[in-house]
Design a protein around this motif. Structure first.
Motif, PDB file in Angstrom:
ATOM      1  N   ARG A  79      -2.260   7.995   2.649  1.00  0.00           N
ATOM      2  CA  ARG A  79      -2.003   6.985   3.677  1.00  0.00           C
ATOM      3  C   ARG A  79      -0.578   7.122   4.182  1.00  0.00           C
ATOM      4  O   ARG A  79       0.358   7.228   3.407  1.00  0.00           O
ATOM      5  N   ASP A  81       2.098   5.032   6.102  1.00  0.00           N
ATOM      6  CA  ASP A  81       2.430   3.674   6.525  1.00  0.00           C
ATOM      7  C   ASP A  81       3.578   3.744   7.529  1.00  0.00           C
ATOM      8  O   ASP A  81       4.739   3.625   7.176  1.00  0.00           O
ATOM      9  N   PRO A  85      -0.381   3.801  11.487  1.00  0.00           N
ATOM     10  CA  PRO A  85      -0.911   4.129  10.160  1.00  0.00           C
ATOM     11  C   PRO A  85      -2.094   5.091  10.241  1.00  0.00           C
ATOM     12  O   PRO A  85      -2.900   5.012  11.171  1.00  0.00           O
ATOM     13  N   ASN A 155       0.742   7.251  -0.977  1.00  0.00           N
ATOM     14  CA  ASN A 155       1.232   6.521   0.196  1.00  0.00           C
ATOM     15  C   ASN A 155       2.545   7.141   0.637  1.00  0.00           C
ATOM     16  O   ASN A 155       3.448   7.328  -0.174  1.00  0.00           O
ATOM     17  N   ILE A 157       5.709   6.582   3.075  1.00  0.00           N
ATOM     18  CA  ILE A 157       6.372   5.488   3.772  1.00  0.00           C
ATOM     19  C   ILE A 157       7.680   5.996   4.386  1.00  0.00           C
ATOM     20  O   ILE A 157       8.557   6.473   3.663  1.00  0.00           O
TER      21      ILE A 157
END
Length: 158
Positions: A79, A81, A85, A155, A157
């Motif tokens: 993912r 973010d 997204p 994730n 970021i």
């Protein structure tokens, strides 16, 4: 287990994976493939470092992205973010997502820092040196690991 042939030309017979050498032939030969050292032989604290090292190899040679993807669970997710997204679910999608991340023309080089795996989770900082010379871009990575060491979720970021 019954025998069957996949679209990629792999044949499964009595639980063993066999390779069909030529299209249309019935002769089966043992599958010869490169194997990775099992990540389960690593200490838990080293799992994310193994991923970082494998990504370095994949950055140097695009063909090695499969080695990084092999460290993910089959149903893993990736993912991003950020302002747009993006979710990638499953190894095939994770491969596309990692490829887009690591092989962007916007980055001249990558470096890893602060690779940590403790009770709070696995995390690292990935820094890209911009190709246009306008400084660095930092990405924080947070990973969830399964008991066998496979990455179940990653994730990214900004």
């Amino acid at each position: 287990m019954r025998s069957f042939v996949t679209a990629m030309g792999l044949a499964f017979y009595r639980g063993e994976c066999l390779f069909i050498p030529k299209e249309g032939t019935r002769r089966l030969a043992p599958l010869k493939a490169a194997t990775l050292d099992p990540i389960t032989s690593l200490q838990p604290k080293d799992h994310l470092q193994a991923f970082a090292d494998t990504c370095d190899d994949a950055i140097a040679d695009k063909r090695r992205i499969d080695e990084a993807v092999a460290l993910f669970d089959y149903t893993a997710t990736l993912r991003y973010d950020n302002s747009k997204p993006a979710d990638y679910a499953g190894q095939g999608a994770v491969k596309r997502g990692l490829g887009r991340l690591l092989h962007t023309e916007e980055a001249a080089s990558w470096r890893w820092a602060h690779v940590v795996n403790d009770e709070e989770g696995a995390r690292a900082r990935l820094t890209a040196t911009r190709a246009d010379g306008k400084g660095d871009a930092h990405l924080d990575l947070e990973a969830s690991l399964l008991e066998d060491g496979a990455i179940s979720a990653l994730n990214v970021i900004p």
